[in-house]
Design a protein around this motif. Structure first.
Motif, PDB file in Angstrom:
ATOM      1  N   GLN A  26       0.833  -1.207   0.000  1.00  7.53           N
ATOM      2  CA  GLN A  26       0.000   0.000   0.000  1.00  7.53           C
ATOM      3  C   GLN A  26       0.868   1.257   0.000  1.00  7.53           C
ATOM      4  OE1 GLN A  26      -2.344  -0.563   3.500  1.00  7.53           O
ATOM      5  NE2 GLN A  26      -3.696  -2.090   2.580  1.00  7.53           N
ATOM      6  N   VAL A  27       1.987   1.215   0.715  1.00  6.71           N
ATOM      7  CA  VAL A  27       2.871   2.369   0.792  1.00  6.71           C
ATOM      8  C   VAL A  27       3.359   2.761  -0.592  1.00  6.71           C
ATOM      9  CG1 VAL A  27       5.156   3.108   1.553  1.00  6.71           C
ATOM     10  CG2 VAL A  27       3.605   2.031   3.180  1.00  6.71           C
ATOM     11  N   HIS A  28       3.756   1.789  -1.389  1.00  5.66           N
ATOM     12  CA  HIS A  28       4.259   2.097  -2.729  1.00  5.66           C
ATOM     13  C   HIS A  28       3.137   2.637  -3.610  1.00  5.66           C
ATOM     14  CE1 HIS A  28       8.213   0.574  -1.858  1.00  5.66           C
ATOM     15  NE2 HIS A  28       7.734  -0.596  -1.486  1.00  5.66           N
ATOM     16  N   LEU A  29       1.921   2.148  -3.423  1.00  7.11           N
ATOM     17  CA  LEU A  29       0.796   2.630  -4.214  1.00  7.11           C
ATOM     18  C   LEU A  29       0.456   4.083  -3.883  1.00  7.11           C
ATOM     19  CD1 LEU A  29      -1.631  -0.440  -4.112  1.00  7.11           C
ATOM     20  CD2 LEU A  29      -0.383   0.411  -6.101  1.00  7.11           C
ATOM     21  N   HIS A  30       0.681   4.481  -2.620  1.00  9.65           N
ATOM     22  CA  HIS A  30       0.291   5.811  -2.168  1.00  9.65           C
ATOM     23  C   HIS A  30       1.425   6.823  -2.227  1.00  9.65           C
ATOM     24  CE1 HIS A  30      -3.055   3.725   0.396  1.00  9.65           C
ATOM     25  NE2 HIS A  30      -3.362   3.807  -0.887  1.00  9.65           N
ATOM     26  N   SER A  31       2.559   6.449  -2.824  1.00 10.26           N
ATOM     27  CA  SER A  31       3.717   7.343  -2.831  1.00 10.26           C
ATOM     28  C   SER A  31       3.433   8.646  -3.571  1.00 10.26           C
ATOM     29  CB  SER A  31       4.924   6.642  -3.466  1.00 10.26           C
ATOM     30  OG  SER A  31       4.631   6.251  -4.808  1.00 10.26           O
ATOM     31  N   GLN A  32       2.443   8.628  -4.509  1.00 14.18           N
ATOM     32  CA  GLN A  32       2.121   9.842  -5.261  1.00 14.18           C
ATOM     33  C   GLN A  32       1.273  10.808  -4.437  1.00 14.18           C
ATOM     34  OE1 GLN A  32       0.896   6.864  -5.742  1.00 14.18           O
ATOM     35  NE2 GLN A  32      -1.243   6.866  -6.410  1.00 14.18           N
ATOM     36  N   SER A  33       0.943  10.450  -3.198  1.00 20.03           N
ATOM     37  CA  SER A  33       0.098  11.305  -2.354  1.00 20.03           C
ATOM     38  C   SER A  33       0.884  12.413  -1.667  1.00 20.03           C
ATOM     39  CB  SER A  33      -0.605  10.457  -1.289  1.00 20.03           C
ATOM     40  OG  SER A  33      -1.425   9.488  -1.885  1.00 20.03           O
ATOM     41  N   PHE A  34       2.171  12.537  -1.977  1.00 16.47           N
ATOM     42  CA  PHE A  34       3.007  13.527  -1.302  1.00 16.47           C
ATOM     43  C   PHE A  34       3.861  14.274  -2.308  1.00 16.47           C
ATOM     44  CE2 PHE A  34       2.374   9.845   1.440  1.00 16.47           C
ATOM     45  CZ  PHE A  34       1.793  10.429   2.551  1.00 16.47           C
ATOM     46  N   ALA A  35       4.242  15.515  -1.935  1.00 15.92           N
ATOM     47  CA  ALA A  35       5.247  16.222  -2.714  1.00 15.92           C
ATOM     48  C   ALA A  35       6.568  15.464  -2.585  1.00 15.92           C
ATOM     49  CB  ALA A  35       5.391  17.658  -2.202  1.00 15.92           C
ATOM     50  N   ASN A  36       7.429  15.591  -3.573  1.00 19.73           N
ATOM     51  CA  ASN A  36       8.679  14.823  -3.572  1.00 19.73           C
ATOM     52  C   ASN A  36       9.484  15.043  -2.309  1.00 19.73           C
ATOM     53  OD1 ASN A  36       8.206  13.694  -6.074  1.00 19.73           O
ATOM     54  ND2 ASN A  36       9.217  15.357  -7.190  1.00 19.73           N
ATOM     55  N   SER A  37       9.442  16.271  -1.781  1.00 17.09           N
ATOM     56  CA  SER A  37      10.275  16.602  -0.620  1.00 17.09           C
ATOM     57  C   SER A  37       9.810  15.913   0.659  1.00 17.09           C
ATOM     58  CB  SER A  37      10.295  18.117  -0.414  1.00 17.09           C
ATOM     59  OG  SER A  37       8.972  18.604  -0.221  1.00 17.09           O
ATOM     60  N   THR A  38       8.570  15.458   0.700  1.00 13.02           N
ATOM     61  CA  THR A  38       8.050  14.872   1.940  1.00 13.02           C
ATOM     62  C   THR A  38       7.580  13.434   1.766  1.00 13.02           C
ATOM     63  OG1 THR A  38       5.902  15.848   1.421  1.00 13.02           O
ATOM     64  CG2 THR A  38       7.306  17.078   2.919  1.00 13.02           C
ATOM     65  N   SER A  39       7.814  12.856   0.606  1.00 12.53           N
ATOM     66  CA  SER A  39       7.292  11.505   0.367  1.00 12.53           C
ATOM     67  C   SER A  39       7.900  10.497   1.337  1.00 12.53           C
ATOM     68  CB  SER A  39       7.555  11.078  -1.079  1.00 12.53           C
ATOM     69  OG  SER A  39       8.949  11.084  -1.361  1.00 12.53           O
ATOM     70  N   TYR A  40       9.184  10.691   1.736  1.00 14.57           N
ATOM     71  CA  TYR A  40       9.799   9.718   2.636  1.00 14.57           C
ATOM     72  C   TYR A  40       9.212   9.818   4.038  1.00 14.57           C
ATOM     73  CZ  TYR A  40      13.282   6.382   4.167  1.00 14.57           C
ATOM     74  OH  TYR A  40      13.897   5.244   4.643  1.00 14.57           O
ATOM     75  N   GLN A  41       8.868  11.034   4.469  1.00 15.44           N
ATOM     76  CA  GLN A  41       8.210  11.179   5.771  1.00 15.44           C
ATOM     77  C   GLN A  41       6.882  10.436   5.776  1.00 15.44           C
ATOM     78  OE1 GLN A  41       8.293  14.836   8.333  1.00 15.44           O
ATOM     79  NE2 GLN A  41       6.224  15.122   7.554  1.00 15.44           N
ATOM     80  N   GLY A  42       6.116  10.565   4.687  1.00 15.02           N
ATOM     81  CA  GLY A  42       4.864   9.824   4.571  1.00 15.02           C
ATOM     82  C   GLY A  42       5.100   8.327   4.589  1.00 15.02           C
ATOM     83  N   TYR A  43       6.154   7.882   3.924  1.00 19.87           N
ATOM     84  CA  TYR A  43       6.511   6.459   3.846  1.00 19.87           C
ATOM     85  C   TYR A  43       6.780   5.883   5.243  1.00 19.87           C
ATOM     86  CZ  TYR A  43       9.667   2.487   2.793  1.00 19.87           C
ATOM     87  OH  TYR A  43      10.292   1.266   2.738  1.00 19.87           O
ATOM     88  N   ILE A  44       7.589   6.578   6.025  1.00 20.14           N
ATOM     89  CA  ILE A  44       7.936   6.100   7.369  1.00 20.14           C
ATOM     90  C   ILE A  44       6.706   6.070   8.271  1.00 20.14           C
ATOM     91  CG2 ILE A  44       9.251   6.659   9.455  1.00 20.14           C
ATOM     92  CD1 ILE A  44      10.905   5.422   7.204  1.00 20.14           C
ATOM     93  N   ASN A  45       5.853   7.094   8.163  1.00 19.63           N
ATOM     94  CA  ASN A  45       4.648   7.129   8.988  1.00 19.63           C
ATOM     95  C   ASN A  45       3.669   6.024   8.611  1.00 19.63           C
ATOM     96  OD1 ASN A  45       4.152   9.637  10.966  1.00 19.63           O
ATOM     97  ND2 ASN A  45       5.551  10.279   9.349  1.00 19.63           N
ATOM     98  N   GLN A  46       3.554   5.720   7.321  1.00 16.35           N
ATOM     99  CA  GLN A  46       2.663   4.636   6.899  1.00 16.35           C
ATOM    100  C   GLN A  46       3.138   3.283   7.431  1.00 16.35           C
ATOM    101  OE1 GLN A  46       2.594   5.922   2.598  1.00 16.35           O
ATOM    102  NE2 GLN A  46       0.509   5.157   2.728  1.00 16.35           N
ATOM    103  N   LEU A  47       4.435   3.049   7.363  1.00 17.96           N
ATOM    104  CA  LEU A  47       4.970   1.785   7.886  1.00 17.96           C
ATOM    105  C   LEU A  47       4.726   1.683   9.392  1.00 17.96           C
ATOM    106  CD1 LEU A  47       8.409   1.476   6.019  1.00 17.96           C
ATOM    107  CD2 LEU A  47       6.228   0.393   5.439  1.00 17.96           C
ATOM    108  N   CYS A  48       4.969   2.786  10.100  1.00 21.05           N
ATOM    109  CA  CYS A  48       4.759   2.818  11.551  1.00 21.05           C
ATOM    110  C   CYS A  48       3.306   2.517  11.888  1.00 21.05           C
ATOM    111  CB  CYS A  48       5.182   4.181  12.093  1.00 21.05           C
ATOM    112  SG  CYS A  48       4.787   4.467  13.832  1.00 21.05           S
ATOM    113  N   LEU A  49       2.392   3.229  11.252  1.00 19.96           N
ATOM    114  CA  LEU A  49       0.976   3.025  11.527  1.00 19.96           C
ATOM    115  C   LEU A  49       0.536   1.608  11.193  1.00 19.96           C
ATOM    116  CD1 LEU A  49      -1.862   4.152  12.223  1.00 19.96           C
ATOM    117  CD2 LEU A  49      -2.061   4.834   9.826  1.00 19.96           C
ATOM    118  N   GLY A  50       1.003   1.085  10.062  1.00 20.17           N
ATOM    119  CA  GLY A  50       0.594  -0.253   9.635  1.00 20.17           C
ATOM    120  C   GLY A  50       1.012  -1.339  10.608  1.00 20.17           C
TER     121      GLY A  50
END
Length: 389
Positions: A26-50
């Motif tokens: 799901q994380v890879h599918l949702h990577s377009q939900s963020f600006a490039n500068s913050t996509s990794y922050q979103g990635y780490i938070n998604q893994l944590c929440l999951g």
């Protein structure tokens, strides 16, 4: 694995949770939900929440859920690190980091000083994406952060030393069950609502995705005032992604509800209306309106936006009713409309003094004007939004 049980442990007090493979997909599918500068922050938070949410649901309550709701997460993670989860009446803030140094917990100021964001407990979570697990290594209360934490104006975080962090996660469940009277939150102060012109200027400026950390680009009273308003937070997020207006009611009626709005529950509805003088079913005209279901105190209600009048003299009817036909809205309920910067105006509220079949407000709006709706008691997962007309 089908369960989210600990898979290994560095110490008896650590909680090590596997990141489910479904979450990684799901994380890879949702990577377009963020600006490039913050996509990794979103990635780490998604893994944590999951990894952590299933554990909270298993060990505390199956009703543990994201605040305000999962549809809003991207707009938080684009701007601030961390995730809020409600467990019964308690709010947990997950603070993920890849840092293996557990000498301190650093919590963004927004999660501490904004009254609507503040939590009861803050969980320190080390995320290991390559190894496929997270380590929950400690927690503290809001009161501990405010009284013992050191505020760092450089990155606007509260840092709590490991000596003041409870590192035995097993104690958390005990505290929840037997220490209900413990003072978990220190006092917070509401920030004044920003004038609309100032908020518009901030959104235009900070909406540039080349500004990597917009939260540090302006003084905190301005930034905090912007973040405390859900509608402005969403608009800033959408601007950073270069999205067009997502909550135009007129556009929804003409071309359909946007994907972002549909994720929050909005949809089209055909109503059968009887024009004045109509005597037969054939003379009744279907009217397209907009509908959103709300859960309030265990019951389902429906918020409707119904166009009134002719297109060139249109006004709008906001209507709240019970989702069950024939069921009433209890006394004490309120439906309220506010300007975009949360100011009241004449006849902006309808109150049920006794049980009623509906609450409604009719309002005439200028083209492009924004409106914020509110309902009391507060609906589950309520997040302020600005509807554009």
């Amino acid at each position: 694995m089908t369960t989210n049980t600990p898979i290994l442990s560095f110490a008896s007090t650590d909680l090590i949770l596997e990141i489910p493979t479904t979450v990684e997909h799901q994380v890879h599918l949702h990577s377009q939900s963020f600006a490039n500068s913050t996509s990794y922050q979103g990635y780490i938070n998604q893994l944590c929440l999951g990894a952590v949410l299933p554990w909270l649901q298993e060990d505390f309550t199956p009703q543990a859920k994201v605040w305000p709701d999962t549809a809003a997460l991207s707009s938080f993670w684009e701007l601030v690190n961390g995730t809020a989860i409600t467990v019964n009446a308690t709010r947990f803030i997950l603070v993920p980091s890849e840092n293996i140094d557990s000498s301190e917990l650093r919590v963004p100021q927004e999660w501490v000083d904004l009254p609507s964001w503040a939590g009861d407990y803050y969980l320190a979570v080390q995320v290991e994406p390559d190894e496929g697990y997270v380590r929950v290594w400690g927690y503290c209360s809001h009161a501990q952060l405010k009284t013992k934490g050191d505020y760092d104006p450089g990155d606007r975080t509260y840092a709590l030393n490991e000596a003041d962090i409870i590192t035995d996660i097993n104690i958390l469940n005990v505290a929840q069950e037997f220490c209900a009277d413990e003072v978990k939150r220190a006092a917070t102060v509401d920030l004044p609502t920003l004038p609309q012109t100032q908020a518009e200027n901030l959104i235009t400026r900070l909406g540039n995705p080349e500004i990597i950390t917009p939260r540090l680009a302006v003084p905190f009273p301005l930034w905090g005032g912007l973040m405390a308003h859900g509608g402005w937070r969403q608009r800033l997020y959408e601007q950073r992604l270069g999205l067009p207006e997502q909550r135009s009611v007129v556009q929804w009626l003409h071309s359909g509800v946007t994907q972002i709005a549909a994720a929050t529950g909005w949809g089209k509805l055909n109503l059968q209306l009887s024009p004045v003088g109509a005597r037969s079913v054939e003379e009744r005209q279907p009217e397209i309106s907009l509908s959103r279901q709300l859960a309030i105190a265990g019951q389902l209600y429906e918020l409707l936006i119904i166009p009134q009048g002719q297109p060139n003299t249109r006004h709008w009817r906001f209507e709240l009713r019970h989702a069950t036909i024939g069921a009433a809205i209890p006394g004490g309920f309120k439906l309220r409309l506010l300007t975009e910067d949360l100011k009241p105006f004449p006849n902006n509220e309808d109150i049920a003094t006794t049980a009623v079949d509906k609450l409604y407000i009719e309002v005439a709006l200028e083209p492009g004007e924004g409106i914020v709706w509110e309902v009391e008691p507060l609906p589950d997962n309520y997040d302020r939004e600005i509807l554009r007309f």
